[in-house]
Motif scaffolding. Structure first.
Motif, short mmCIF file in Angstrom:
data_model
loop_
_atom_site.label_atom_id
_atom_site.label_comp_id
_atom_site.label_asym_id
_atom_site.label_seq_id
_atom_site.Cartn_x
_atom_site.Cartn_y
_atom_site.Cartn_z
N MET A 6 0.86 -1.19 0.00
CA MET A 6 0.00 0.00 0.00
C MET A 6 0.89 1.23 0.00
SD MET A 6 -2.60 -1.25 3.04
CE MET A 6 -3.91 -0.05 2.83
N LYS A 7 0.75 2.09 -1.03
CA LYS A 7 1.59 3.29 -1.09
C LYS A 7 0.72 4.52 -0.83
CE LYS A 7 3.26 6.96 -3.61
NZ LYS A 7 2.62 7.96 -4.49
N PHE A 8 1.19 5.40 0.04
CA PHE A 8 0.46 6.63 0.31
C PHE A 8 1.27 7.83 -0.18
CE2 PHE A 8 -1.25 3.52 3.23
CZ PHE A 8 -2.62 3.72 3.08
N ARG A 151 11.59 12.45 -9.27
CA ARG A 151 10.34 12.94 -8.68
C ARG A 151 9.20 11.95 -8.95
NH1 ARG A 151 10.23 18.05 -6.71
NH2 ARG A 151 8.60 17.05 -5.48
N GLY A 152 8.39 11.77 -7.93
CA GLY A 152 7.30 10.79 -8.04
C GLY A 152 7.77 9.36 -7.82
N GLY A 153 9.01 9.20 -7.35
CA GLY A 153 9.65 7.88 -7.30
C GLY A 153 9.08 6.90 -6.29
N SER A 154 8.26 7.38 -5.36
CA SER A 154 7.68 6.43 -4.39
C SER A 154 6.76 5.42 -5.06
CB SER A 154 6.90 7.18 -3.31
OG SER A 154 7.76 8.01 -2.59
N ASP A 155 6.15 5.80 -6.18
CA ASP A 155 5.32 4.84 -6.93
C ASP A 155 6.19 3.66 -7.35
OD1 ASP A 155 3.18 6.65 -6.86
OD2 ASP A 155 3.77 7.59 -8.76
N THR A 156 7.40 3.99 -7.80
CA THR A 156 8.31 2.95 -8.28
C THR A 156 8.80 2.08 -7.12
OG1 THR A 156 8.91 4.36 -10.12
CG2 THR A 156 10.44 2.58 -9.60
N ALA A 209 1.12 12.66 -17.47
CA ALA A 209 0.11 12.40 -16.43
C ALA A 209 0.83 11.90 -15.19
CB ALA A 209 -0.89 11.35 -16.93
N ARG A 210 0.96 12.74 -14.19
CA ARG A 210 1.91 12.36 -13.13
C ARG A 210 1.29 11.46 -12.07
NH1 ARG A 210 1.31 17.67 -9.46
NH2 ARG A 210 -0.80 17.24 -9.60
N VAL A 211 0.08 10.97 -12.31
CA VAL A 211 -0.58 10.12 -11.32
C VAL A 211 0.25 8.88 -10.99
CG1 VAL A 211 -2.09 9.07 -13.08
CG2 VAL A 211 -2.79 9.07 -10.69
MG MG Z 1 3.17 11.03 -7.27
#
Ligand code: MG
Ligand code: ADP
Ligand code: ASP
Length: 412
Positions: A6-8, A151-156, A209-211
């Motif tokens: 689960m990622k927040f 940036r946005g790397g927590s998704d990865t 789309a940075r989602v």
């Molecule tokens: Mg993000």
């Protein structure tokens, strides 16, 4: 053992109250019998603040120290999340990237994950720990330095953990309740998709789309991770959000799945360069060495042995690009009459796997833009996307007009 990731994201851990709310969701999954790996982002706005501090102290910063600073936001939320879970009576502890260790390349600021050994965390699960809280976005280089994943790397981070642990699913909790046909902040008519194919999500992400971070979609596709995007606000429901899945699992879809945009682009034109073999290499090799992310490229028809070369890149890389090209000119590697930078452009793209079998999408896109009197500066296409560069002030208008014209508010 069934592991759930689960990622927040930043807005989901922006305050202590929100961390408690997120922790409750984690508690529900623990009660459902899962061992949970929670990946946290920094509190929203925190990473921007840290990046700002680095830029202010040292504009041409040492990337290793940049990573030391900007990775720190996730350390705070990882510890706070673990404490919150403990307060709820759930056995939990935090891990920083280097403690896992999440091993990456040494490309600071944009490192790639190489390996996530599972034994450390798996042993704790075996001892009765229920939740491993891991700081997203960060890892450790072969040299033992802290790295970040872009940036946005927590998704990865989240998808990589799901792959490493064979998780039943990777849930990405964010501030929207799924993947939409376009950014819901730009178009009120944007519609949530129940499912989207990996290939389409990959294009949408890479086109702005940075989602989801692009790399996270790549990894999910490669390791067949079931990836779901959903809201950390609102009521929970089993079918909530958007499932990113193989295209075979989607029964019907529109020809165009979505519209993406990238606001901060620049267009640079080298006027009158010699039209000779090797000219493109002489221009783009120095740009690559300078770390400029060149996107679209157009070479004009030559006249009298000279031509114009146009390319696009992120607007904050214009100075770096100018410097690299001037140096190449001074070294005698290229010769141009003028270098013109247009920093007021944006990129709009339509994406859909249906384009493989349907013709006329490009024509329709150009027609829609023409009707709105929007001039197209550069065009690129691939099998499942068409992108155009336009003046930035028309960005919202273009996105909305395309969304309307391709009837994206209606499901197939
Ligand atoms: Mg993000
Ligand atoms: P987080 O902090 O949770 O990682 P992000 O800000 O990185 O959240 O990503 C979520 C944002 O992505 C949304 O608020 C939305 O404005 C934007 N976005 C852009 N395109 C889309 C899309 N097609 N569907 C959903 N959200 C999108
Ligand atoms: N905090 C990092 C960022 O803002 C990583 C992330 O949130 O995914 O880019």
């Amino acid at each position: 053992m069934s592991v759930l990731v689960m990622k927040f994201g930043g807005t989901s851990v922006a305050t202590l109250d929100r961390i408690r709310r997120a922790a409750k969701r984690v508690g529900r999954e623990v009660a459902n019998g899962h061992d949970v790996i929670v990946i946290v982002s920094a509190m929203s706005g925190k990473t921007n603040e840290l990046v700002g501090w680095v830029d202010e102290i040292s504009p041409l910063y040492d990337a290793r120290e940049y990573d030391t600073v900007v990775s720190s936001g996730e350390q705070v939320t990882a510890g706070l999340m673990a404490l919150t879970l403990q307060e709820m009576g759930i056995p939990a502890r935090s891990w920083l990237g280097w403690q896992v260790p999440l091993k990456t390349t040494s490309a600071h600021g944009a490192a790639r994950i190489e390996e996530i050994p599972a034994d450390n965390i798996a042993a704790k699960f075996a001892e009765g720990m229920k939740v491993a809280v891991v700081a997203g976005f960060q890892g450790v280089s072969p040299e033992g330095r802290i790295t970040t994943l872009g940036r946005g790397g927590s998704d990865t981070t989240a998808v990589a953990f799901a792959a490493a642990f064979g998780a039943i699913r990777c849930d990405i909790y964010t501030d929207v309740d799924g993947v939409y046909t376009t950014d819901p902040r730009i178009s009120p008519k944007a519609r949530r998709l129940e499912r989207i194919a990996f290939e389409e999500m990959l294009e949408l992400a890479s086109l702005g789309a940075r989602v989801l971070q692009t790399r996270s979609v790549e990894l999910a596709m490669r390791y067949n991770v079931r990836l779901r995007v959903l809201s950390s606000f609102g009521e929970y429901d089993e079918d909530a959000g958007t499932l990113v899945c193989p295209e075979e699992e989607i029964m019907e879809s529109n020809v165009v799945a979505g519209v993406a945009y990238s606001r901060d682009e620049a267009k640079m034109t080298l006027i009158s360069v010699a039209d000779r073999p090797g000219i493109a290499a002489a221009i783009f090799c120095p740009l690559a060495e300078a770390g400029v992310n060149v996107d679209m490229i157009v070479q004009n028809i030559a006249e009298d042995g000279r031509t114009d070369m146009t390319f696009s890149c992120p607007v904050d890389q214009v100075k770096r690009a100018e410097k690299a090209l001037q140096a190449a000119r001074e070294a005698g590697d290229i010769n141009y009459r003028a270098l013109v930078a247009d920093t007021e452009v944006a990129k709009v793209s339509v994406v859909g796997i249906g384009m493989r079998s349907h013709t006329g999408v490009a024509a329709k896109m150009f027609d829609v833009l023409a009707r709105e009197n929007i001039n197209i500066r550069v065009i690129t296409t691939s099998e499942i996307k068409i992108s155009v560069l336009i003046e930035r002030k028309y960005l919202e208008l273009a996105v909305q007009a395309l969304h309307d014209a391709f009837e994206l508010e209606k499901a197939a």
